[in-house]
Motif scaffolding. Structure first.
Motif: not given
Length: 204
Positions: A10-17, A38-57
């Motif tokens: 999420d691009d909003e810090e208050v939401v992330r926190r 930024g997430f796409l850069a590390v995504a290939p190394r994620i082995r056991n995770g799930c994602l929560i993403t905002d739609l509008r960024m």
């Protein structure tokens, strides 16, 4: 302790926190990302995770993020958070591979339950979605009009738009929509959309 990591984009810090605090206090391991890029850069190394993403960024929409993950064959169970009026985009996100979408404002338990459904995908559990043959059987019980309304819902159309397209009143659309939810045994709009996508409703 859960053996997977919840990634928040999420691009909003208050939401992330806020989300990170809620989930950490609920026992989840959390990592935050301030952009989809930024997430796409590390995504290939994620082995056991799930994602929560905002739609509008600003850098990349949640839909585009999911499309990039899918095209890279990165299977990360994903949940999208959407604002009021973004339901068509949320449905598009599900077509791009999202497991669930949650409309703002939401209750804490809604997000936690969605994460647990996503985590279930990591161990190849269906997360409560009935098998395709059962969904097909329920779909066959719908009337032609109910199926038309369902198609509109899956396209992310508002009741008024569906009503206009079918030349019926919005109230009639609401009644058909409620009947569809009951006949399909769907507890929520995202679950109904998942069912319809699982049997490729567009083919009808």
């Amino acid at each position: 302790m859960n053996d997977y990591t919840v990634h928040i984009v999420d691009d909003e810090e208050v939401v992330r926190r806020s989300l990170a605090f809620l989930l950490t206090m609920s026992g989840f391991t959390v990592r935050v990302h301030q952009s989809a890029t930024g997430f796409l850069a590390v995504a290939p190394r994620i082995r056991n995770g799930c994602l929560i993403t905002d739609l509008r960024m600003p850098d990349m929409s949640g839909v585009e993020l999911l499309r990039r993950l899918k095209s890279s064959d990165l299977r990360i169970p994903s949940i999208v958070i959407t604002g009021h009026g973004d339901v068509p985009m949320a449905v598009e996100a599900m077509r791009a591979g999202a497991l669930d979408f949650i409309e703002k404002p939401f209750e804490d338990h809604q997000l936690i339950e969605a994460i647990r459904r996503a985590a279930a995908e990591l161990t190849d559990i269906t997360g409560g979605l009935a098998d395709v043959s059962s969904v097909q059987a329920r779909l066959n019980e719908l009337t032609d009009r109910e199926r038309q309304v369902l198609s509109g819902v899956v396209e992310g159309l508002a009741n008024k738009t569906i009503a206009y397209d079918l030349n019926i009143s919005p109230r009639t659309v609401e009644v058909h929509r409620a009947n569809v939810m009951t006949k399909m045994k769907a507890k929520s709009l995202p679950e109904l959309v998942r069912m319809a996508l699982s049997v490729k409703l567009d083919a009808y």
